[in-house]
Motif scaffolding. Structure first.
Motif, short mmCIF file in Angstrom:
data_model
loop_
_atom_site.label_atom_id
_atom_site.label_comp_id
_atom_site.label_asym_id
_atom_site.label_seq_id
_atom_site.Cartn_x
_atom_site.Cartn_y
_atom_site.Cartn_z
N ASN A 14 -11.75 42.91 -13.07
CA ASN A 14 -11.22 43.40 -11.81
C ASN A 14 -10.80 42.26 -10.91
OD1 ASN A 14 -11.32 46.09 -12.34
ND2 ASN A 14 -13.42 46.32 -11.63
N ALA A 15 -11.59 41.18 -10.99
CA ALA A 15 -11.23 40.02 -10.16
C ALA A 15 -9.86 39.51 -10.56
CB ALA A 15 -12.28 38.93 -10.31
N ARG A 16 -9.61 39.54 -11.87
CA ARG A 16 -8.31 39.05 -12.31
C ARG A 16 -7.20 39.95 -11.81
NH1 ARG A 16 -10.66 36.90 -17.06
NH2 ARG A 16 -10.68 38.90 -18.13
N THR A 17 -7.47 41.30 -11.86
CA THR A 17 -6.44 42.23 -11.37
C THR A 17 -6.16 41.99 -9.90
OG1 THR A 17 -7.98 43.78 -12.40
CG2 THR A 17 -5.76 44.58 -11.93
N VAL A 18 -7.27 41.78 -9.19
CA VAL A 18 -7.09 41.56 -7.75
C VAL A 18 -6.29 40.30 -7.50
CG1 VAL A 18 -8.29 40.99 -5.62
CG2 VAL A 18 -9.12 42.84 -7.05
N ALA A 19 -6.63 39.26 -8.25
CA ALA A 19 -5.91 38.00 -8.06
C ALA A 19 -4.44 38.18 -8.36
CB ALA A 19 -6.52 36.91 -8.94
N HIS A 20 -4.18 38.95 -9.42
CA HIS A 20 -2.79 39.21 -9.78
C HIS A 20 -2.08 39.96 -8.66
CE1 HIS A 20 0.67 40.22 -12.18
NE2 HIS A 20 0.51 41.48 -11.86
N ALA A 21 -2.76 41.01 -8.17
CA ALA A 21 -2.15 41.80 -7.09
C ALA A 21 -1.89 40.93 -5.87
CB ALA A 21 -3.07 42.97 -6.73
N ALA A 79 -22.17 43.96 -19.27
CA ALA A 79 -20.92 44.73 -19.36
C ALA A 79 -20.29 44.91 -17.98
CB ALA A 79 -21.20 46.09 -19.99
N THR A 80 -21.18 45.23 -17.02
CA THR A 80 -20.65 45.42 -15.65
C THR A 80 -20.07 44.12 -15.11
OG1 THR A 80 -22.66 46.70 -15.44
CG2 THR A 80 -21.18 46.68 -13.55
N VAL A 81 -20.76 43.03 -15.44
CA VAL A 81 -20.27 41.73 -14.94
C VAL A 81 -18.91 41.44 -15.53
CG1 VAL A 81 -20.67 39.26 -14.99
CG2 VAL A 81 -22.54 40.79 -14.48
N ARG A 82 -18.76 41.74 -16.80
CA ARG A 82 -17.46 41.49 -17.45
C ARG A 82 -16.39 42.33 -16.78
NH1 ARG A 82 -19.73 40.94 -22.50
NH2 ARG A 82 -19.64 43.17 -22.79
N GLU A 83 -16.78 43.58 -16.47
CA GLU A 83 -15.82 44.48 -15.81
C GLU A 83 -15.39 43.89 -14.48
OE1 GLU A 83 -16.84 48.91 -16.60
OE2 GLU A 83 -16.53 48.63 -14.46
N CYS A 84 -16.41 43.34 -13.78
CA CYS A 84 -16.10 42.76 -12.48
C CYS A 84 -15.11 41.62 -12.63
CB CYS A 84 -17.38 42.23 -11.80
SG CYS A 84 -18.42 43.55 -11.21
N ASP A 85 -15.33 40.81 -13.66
CA ASP A 85 -14.40 39.69 -13.85
C ASP A 85 -12.99 40.19 -14.07
OD1 ASP A 85 -16.78 37.59 -15.61
OD2 ASP A 85 -16.20 37.71 -13.51
#
Lengths: 540, 138
Positions: free
Chosen positions: A488-495, A480-486
């Protein structure tokens, strides 16, 4: 230069515009009449007096005065502080009988931005080379002992006679000569720079304030004199010369220093080009042992006198290591000449991609300078808690679970920056929503930042850093945490994408923003930012 | 010996600044500058200095930021009930807040502790003139 001013005058500038002015602890008075009284006066077209800084209240407490941002902006824009400083220091040093006429004359001169430089240093450290380069680049006039002696006037005659007679040219004569030289026509060009080289025992004041845009750079070369002066004598002379020189004094002085063996080595290879008078060095020169003694004694003399000279110029002195390649030395000196210490309320904007360390830098800077750290992410939370009108607006939106519109966020930002603590202590703003509209609005408003930093970072490093922030260190990571990280990675990439598209626009809005490489150790980044905060470059 | 030189010069400079009221002059000039915020600060300062010079030489009125209307406003604040009287303490405090020094400690009506509006204005204008005349009194 402001050595002689009474302390109260320092108070005027340093307390008003210094970033380190901390608000005095104030017993809060029940009635806010005293504060209101002053603001009322300001609004009702009465005077907003800058001094007294402390308003004695009825209850015998003191409240620090709040400077409206318009005044700080105006001061920055028109260089008011520098102007006032020049006026007062001129008065204090010259002490004319009629100060009003003196000030009128001073103001009617064209420019007050006059870098006047004295170059000090032991023999063979590279002063002449540096002085020539500076003069060529800044359009300066290089005044040396030799050129002074070549002067055709009466004063020059007398000086030559002294020199021929192997006597010291008396101080008064020297200063007169300098004044004469600098008043001449070629020193009247826009930003000319005159240099003066004297014997190691004399450091003269240079450049008359009256000759408007006049800036001499002085360099020292050893004349053939072998007098050793005690430190006190030197200091006394330097001060006398400077005083006598009716407020002619260098605005900056640079001391070039290098180790003794380096100097001896260089001296050996020094030659003077007979045609152009340039000094150049022959690296493969046969050592002339007979002159070795002369060199050593010159150096010794310099060592004795350097403390006196540094003390005389301590307020404007910068020491540069002369043992570097000449281009480096030149760069450092030019950077120093072009900058001027100014104290002002800092209004700093930090822009950068996610993961560039904005929060960290903001925290370090605000700790150092006691600024207010304003993070735009927390703005809404702050607004919600705020009891004033802006809080009301924000709360209504949040209660109905509606996104807060742009206009309201802009208002919240402005309101936060207008608060007393921000306008007094300065602020550092980061995590601005990457909207050009925000940036433009900020710039147009009263709270325009006076320092903008772009933290540069490549995308890969951004992603790596943000990932490192999020990854938990313990090995028991579940899916679950790993999925969350992914996610977040997408959000970061978007930002990141958003930031990149807006970068060009932001750079257009803030053309004088400083780009700092954020890919280094945070301490280095901090130092780079720090350096930029207190200097102000000349723009001619 | 070198320490003495600096101190003496400092004293001299401080005495000079005191004698010619440079500090007050600068305060007035900068207040006006920051209040009006002209586009060309130098021209503005030159103009004000000329006015000051004329005030000194020909007895004209020196330039100042405050005027009669400001004193009026100040009185209005201290006297919200419009009684046309203020106490001595209020009168003094109001003038100090406006930045006046050399306030007359014995204006008319001080015995009853009732300073009238007219006295307030008169005393205020007198102090104002003294503040603006930032040149050496002969």
């Amino acid at each position: 230069m402001l050595i002689f001013l009474p302390p109260r005058l320092w108070l005027l500038e340093s307390q008003l515009f210094s970033s380190e002015w901390t608000t005095a602890s104030v017993p809060q008075s029940r009635k806010e009449r005293e504060e209101d009284f002053l603001f009322f006066l300001a609004k009702e077209s009465a005077a907003f007096l800058l001094v007294p800084l402390e308003v004695p209240t009825m209850e015998d407490g003191v409240r620090p005065l709040r400077v409206p941002p318009q005044m700080s902006i105006y001061a920055d824009q028109h260089n008011v502080i520098h102007l006032v400083q020049t006026m007062v220091s001129g008065l204090a040093v010259d002490q004319p009988e009629d100060p009003i006429a003196y000030l009128l004359l001073l103001l009617q001169e064209s420019s007050v931005h006059v870098p006047r430089v004295v170059l000090l240093g032991p023999p063979a450290v590279g002063k002449t080379t540096l002085a020539r380069k500076l003069c060529a680049d800044l359009g300066a006039v290089h005044v040396t002992m030799e050129t002074l002696l070549d002067d055709q006037s009466q004063l020059g005659e007398r000086a030559r006679r002294c020199a021929l007679g192997r006597q010291e040219v008396p101080d008064d004569l020297l200063v007169d000569l300098i004044q004469e030289r600098l008043k001449r026509a070629d020193c009247f060009n826009t930003l000319p720079c005159g240099g003066l080289s004297t014997s190691a025992s004399r450091v003269s004041g240079l450049g008359s304030r009256r000759t408007s845009s006049n800036s001499p750079a002085g360099s020292e070369s050893p004349a053939g004199r072998r007098h050793s002066q005690t430190r006190r004598q030197v200091f006394a002379r330097a001060s006398c010369l400077r005083e006598r020189g009716s407020d002619i004094a260098p605005a900056s002085s640079v001391l070039l220093d290098a180790g003794e063996d380096v100097l001896l080595e260089r001296r050996r290879g020094r030659r003077l080009d007979t045609l152009t008078g340039d000094a150049y060095r022959e690296t493969s020169a046969r050592p002339r042992d007979d002159a070795a003694e002369g060199r050593a004694s010159d150096l010794q003399r310099h060592r004795c006198e350097v403390t006196g000279m540094s003390a005389a110029y301590r307020h404007v002195l910068k020491t540069v290591d002369g043992d570097q390649p000449p281009t480096d030395v030149y760069q450092q000196v030019v950077a120093f000449l072009r900058t001027r210490r100014c104290s002002r309320t800092p209004r700093v904007l930090l822009l950068g991609p996610p993961g560039s360390g904005k929060k960290h830098q903001a925290k370090m800077l605000s700790d150092k300078y006691k600024m207010v750290d304003v993070c735009c992410c927390d703005l809404l939370r702050w607004a919600e808690a705020d009891p004033s009108w802006i809080g009301e607006e924000v709360r209504t939106y949040l209660q109905h679970n509606r996104p807060v519109p742009n206009g309201v966020t802009l208002n919240v930002l402005q309101e936060r920056l207008n608060r007393a603590d921000c306008s007094q202590r300065g602020w550092i703003l980061h995590h601005l929503p990457c909207d050009l509209q925000h940036a433009k609005h900020l710039k147009r408003s009263l709270n325009a930042p006076n320092r903008v930093f772009f933290l540069e970072l490549t995308d890969a490093v951004c992603l790596h850093r943000t990932a490192a922030k999020r990854t938990p260190t313990d090995p028991g990571v579940d899916a679950a945490t790993v999925r969350e990280c992914d996610d977040n990675a997408r959000t970061v990439a978007h930002a990141l994408g958003v930031y990149r598209t807006h970068t060009a626009g932001l750079q257009g809005v803030f053309p004088d923003g400083v780009h700092v490489d954020a890919d280094q150790d945070p301490r280095y980044v901090f130092e780079a930012l720090d350096r930029q905060l207190t200097v102000q470059t000349h723009t001619h | 010996m070198d320490v003495k030189i600096t101190t003496e010069r400092e004293k001299e400079a401080a005495a000079y600044l005191e004698k010619h009221k440079i500090f007050d002059l600068m305060r007035n000039l900068t207040s006006m500058l920051f209040f009006y915020r002209p586009d060309d600060p130098k021209e503005f300062l030159i103009e004000k200095l000329e006015q000051l010079k004329q005030a000194r030489d020909q007895g004209q009125k020196a330039p100042s930021l405050l005027s009669h209307s400001n004193l009026d406003a100040a009185f209005g604040i201290v006297d919200p009930a419009n009684e046309r009287y203020v106490t001595f303490a209020q009168y003094k405090q109001a003038l100090i807040s406006l930045g006046m020094k050399d306030i007359n400690e014995c204006p008319d009506g001080v015995n009853d502790d009732k300073i009238t509006y007219d006295t307030f204005i008169t005393e205020g204008m007198l102090s104002l003139e003294k503040c603006s005349a930032t040149y050496k009194q002969p």
